[in-house]
Design a protein around this motif. Structure first.
Motif, PDB file in Angstrom:
ATOM      1  N   ASP A 264       0.748  19.312  -0.643  1.00  0.00           N
ATOM      2  CA  ASP A 264       1.685  18.536   0.166  1.00  0.00           C
ATOM      3  C   ASP A 264       1.806  19.154   1.548  1.00  0.00           C
ATOM      4  O   ASP A 264       1.851  20.383   1.697  1.00  0.00           O
ATOM      5  CB  ASP A 264       3.091  18.539  -0.450  1.00  0.00           C
ATOM      6  N   ARG A 265       1.901  18.298   2.557  1.00  0.00           N
ATOM      7  CA  ARG A 265       2.306  18.776   3.878  1.00  0.00           C
ATOM      8  C   ARG A 265       3.749  19.280   3.784  1.00  0.00           C
ATOM      9  O   ARG A 265       4.553  18.759   3.021  1.00  0.00           O
ATOM     10  CB  ARG A 265       2.200  17.621   4.864  1.00  0.00           C
ATOM     11  N   LEU A 266       4.065  20.326   4.536  1.00  0.00           N
ATOM     12  CA  LEU A 266       5.418  20.882   4.502  1.00  0.00           C
ATOM     13  C   LEU A 266       6.411  19.862   5.060  1.00  0.00           C
ATOM     14  O   LEU A 266       6.429  19.567   6.250  1.00  0.00           O
ATOM     15  CB  LEU A 266       5.484  22.168   5.331  1.00  0.00           C
ATOM     16  N   LYS A 270       8.954  15.904   0.324  1.00  0.00           N
ATOM     17  CA  LYS A 270       7.969  16.177  -0.726  1.00  0.00           C
ATOM     18  C   LYS A 270       8.575  16.796  -1.977  1.00  0.00           C
ATOM     19  O   LYS A 270       7.888  16.946  -2.985  1.00  0.00           O
ATOM     20  CB  LYS A 270       6.862  17.091  -0.181  1.00  0.00           C
ATOM     21  N   LEU A 272       9.510  19.929  -2.660  1.00  0.00           N
ATOM     22  CA  LEU A 272       8.791  21.152  -3.016  1.00  0.00           C
ATOM     23  C   LEU A 272       9.652  22.138  -3.792  1.00  0.00           C
ATOM     24  O   LEU A 272       9.207  22.702  -4.805  1.00  0.00           O
ATOM     25  CB  LEU A 272       8.235  21.816  -1.745  1.00  0.00           C
ATOM     26  N   GLN A 297       0.310  25.859  -5.352  1.00  0.00           N
ATOM     27  CA  GLN A 297       0.958  24.948  -4.422  1.00  0.00           C
ATOM     28  C   GLN A 297       0.380  25.181  -3.033  1.00  0.00           C
ATOM     29  O   GLN A 297       0.547  26.246  -2.446  1.00  0.00           O
ATOM     30  CB  GLN A 297       2.479  25.175  -4.399  1.00  0.00           C
ATOM     31  N   THR A 299       0.504  24.073   0.782  1.00  0.00           N
ATOM     32  CA  THR A 299       1.475  23.418   1.660  1.00  0.00           C
ATOM     33  C   THR A 299       1.213  23.793   3.113  1.00  0.00           C
ATOM     34  O   THR A 299       1.784  24.759   3.626  1.00  0.00           O
ATOM     35  CB  THR A 299       2.915  23.818   1.263  1.00  0.00           C
ATOM     36  N   LYS A 301       1.519  23.887   7.093  1.00  0.00           N
ATOM     37  CA  LYS A 301       2.643  23.705   8.013  1.00  0.00           C
ATOM     38  C   LYS A 301       2.526  22.361   8.722  1.00  0.00           C
ATOM     39  O   LYS A 301       1.431  21.828   8.913  1.00  0.00           O
ATOM     40  CB  LYS A 301       2.654  24.820   9.055  1.00  0.00           C
ATOM     41  N   GLN A 313      10.159  26.055   5.607  1.00  0.00           N
ATOM     42  CA  GLN A 313       9.030  26.885   5.208  1.00  0.00           C
ATOM     43  C   GLN A 313       9.514  28.164   4.525  1.00  0.00           C
ATOM     44  O   GLN A 313       8.974  28.567   3.487  1.00  0.00           O
ATOM     45  CB  GLN A 313       8.190  27.233   6.442  1.00  0.00           C
ATOM     46  N   VAL A 316      10.893  27.304   0.907  1.00  0.00           N
ATOM     47  CA  VAL A 316       9.873  27.065  -0.117  1.00  0.00           C
ATOM     48  C   VAL A 316       9.223  28.387  -0.524  1.00  0.00           C
ATOM     49  O   VAL A 316       9.029  28.662  -1.725  1.00  0.00           O
ATOM     50  CB  VAL A 316       8.812  26.068   0.383  1.00  0.00           C
ATOM     51  N   TYR A 337       1.060  30.435  -3.872  1.00  0.00           N
ATOM     52  CA  TYR A 337       1.556  29.582  -2.787  1.00  0.00           C
ATOM     53  C   TYR A 337       0.704  29.812  -1.550  1.00  0.00           C
ATOM     54  O   TYR A 337       0.612  30.925  -1.038  1.00  0.00           O
ATOM     55  CB  TYR A 337       3.024  29.913  -2.499  1.00  0.00           C
ATOM     56  N   ASN A 339       0.113  28.577   2.331  1.00  0.00           N
ATOM     57  CA  ASN A 339       0.820  27.889   3.412  1.00  0.00           C
ATOM     58  C   ASN A 339      -0.120  27.545   4.569  1.00  0.00           C
ATOM     59  O   ASN A 339       0.185  27.760   5.734  1.00  0.00           O
ATOM     60  CB  ASN A 339       1.972  28.767   3.898  1.00  0.00           C
TER      61      ASN A 339
END
Length: 455
Positions: A264-266, A270, A272, A297, A299, A301, A313, A316, A337, A339
């Motif tokens: 998913d885009r941050l 979404k 998250l 995950q 994600t 930015k 950010q 999450v 995770y 990012n």
């Protein structure tokens, strides 16, 4: 054959290689077939208080018309009204809307600017297709300066219910802007119904049957055109990707554990943190699965210029860290995770390796990750999609396990069900979803919309 003019907020730099994503591929193919223009923001700032000149360049039968925007435009039109008012409003987050009259003025000013720049490029028989919430008023601005061409609009994000939409101080100007188009497309029938209800509630107009609407003395079409993906291409990409070194190394690092993946885009839409909490609930309720599964995950930015996204950010990352600290072991980390963005081919391979795809937005117009996850699966041994009932894709992918993302325990239970699902049931759920995706791919979406607009 009449030319096609596509107008979008951002225009992909096709000169640097293949378009990034199925939408760009489909629009590029439509433009190459008919000839035409792709206009929009260059993605750059002019560095001054005035937008830059229109840069026009022909590439392979397509004319690209791009302009830099000024610092003020980016602050008011893009970060301000579009992404701090319309985006949260359409995703039912009234608590996050930050309405300011100067931003509203900037939004209409930039749409007027695009209309004035586009006007000299338009031929009498051109068809114009405008994309997404950044450019809702564009048709009104073009009509104002004498453009009578057929114009269509597609809303890629949800259209909210009247009770939510009417909280917008300039709601009449926004909904009125859509009535200047000849065809207005939404992702789902729910969105189209919300739009029609808004017209009726305001006494502006309404549904007159057969997909036709009437408002301000104009008749126009409005309905659902669910967007697809390049299904067969993505499935082939996934088949190839599992053999790449990057995907093999990742699969080896799992050491036989089942993979749960979310991409998913941050963004606050979404869900998250709720997803991470749901995975935590699953591990707490099913201790036998600890050490036997890993959640990845991914994600990247996004919208770092919009206030609140940096805090999101951190939130999450802290949620993932909390779960890892509470439940992790020396030889196992529950959540990995990442990012940053990952190459699409690698992602396709990761989808195919995964046993469960977690797509649990709080609200989403469609969500193409859900469709990509399904398309990437091995038909002989497919994974299971856990999907939010508030994503537009839920209306098409009826083989998914549908969840309420606000119900953390239900999300955890869905993960347990997905991981324990026998092969026969997984195949039975996968087959009709894949058939749906093959029959309603991105090319058909594009041709269906343009057929209605043309005819």
């Amino acid at each position: 054959m009449s030319r096609l003019i596509v107008v979008s907020n951002r225009v992909p730099d096709i000169g640097k290689g293949p378009p990034p994503g199925g939408l760009a591929v489909a629009l590029k193919a439509a433009l190459e077939q008919r000839g035409g223009i792709w206009m929009g923001w260059s993605g750059k700032s002019s560095g001054s208080q005035e937008p830059g000149p229109l840069h026009v360049e022909d590439r392979g039968g397509i004319t690209f018309a791009l302009s830099d925007l000024s610092r003020r435009d980016l602050s008011e039109y893009y970060a301000g009204f579009a992404n701090s008012v319309l985006w949260p409003l359409c995703h039912y987050r009234l608590d996050l809307t930050d309405y300011a009259r100067k931003d509203m003025a900037g939004y209409f000013r930039v749409n007027r600017f695009f209309a004035e720049r586009l006007r000299p490029l338009i031929r009498p028989d051109d068809i114009i297709w405008v994309h997404d919430y950044h450019l809702i008023p564009l048709a009104s601005e073009l009509r104002r300066i004498g453009v009578e061409n057929r114009m269509g609009f597609f809303m890629h994000i949800p259209w909210p219910s009247p009770d939510v939409f009417l909280t917008l101080p300039v709601h009449e100007a926004i909904i009125g802007g859509l009535t200047a188009y000849d065809v207005v497309g939404f992702q789902t029938t729910h969105d189209a119904d919300n739009f029609a209800s808004g017209l009726k509630r305001e006494g502006i107009g309404g549904d007159v049957g057969g997909g036709w609407m009437e408002a301000y003395g104009r008749r126009f079409r409005a309905g659902a055109f669910p967007i697809g993906i390049a299904t067969r291409d993505f499935a082939e990409l996934a088949r190839q990707a599992v053999r790449t070194a990057a995907v093999r190394r990742f699969a080896d690092s799992l050491e036989g554990r089942d993979l749960i993946i979310g991409v998913d885009r941050l963004d606050y839409s979404k869900g998250l943190t709720q997803r991470i909490d749901g995975y935590e609930k699953f591990l707490e309720a099913n201790p036998a699965w600890r050490g036997r599964t890993t959640m990845l995950q991914v994600t990247p930015k996004s919208r770092t210029e919009v206030p609140g996204y940096a805090a999101m950010q951190r939130e999450v990352a802290e949620s993932a860290g909390r779960v890892n600290g509470a439940l992790g072991r020396l030889d196992w980390v529950p959540i990995r995770y990442v990012n940053r963005a990952i190459d699409q081919k690698v992602l396709a391979g990761l989808y195919r390796v995964a046993r469960v795809g977690m797509v649990t937005p709080l609200r989403d117009g469609m969500n193409l990750v859900a469709k990509e996850f399904v398309a990437a699966q091995d038909p002989e041994d497919p994974g299971v999609l856990v999907l939010s009932r508030f994503a537009g894709a839920a209306q098409e992918l009826d083989g998914a396990i549908l969840v309420n993302p606000y119900d953390i325990e239900a999300v955890g239970n869905a993960v347990a069900k997905a991981l324990s699902m026998p092969l026969e049931e997984r195949r039975a759920r996968f087959a009709p979803m894949m058939k749906q995706l093959e029959e309603h791919d991105i090319s058909r979406w594009c041709s269906d919309f343009l057929s209605v607009l043309r005819d």
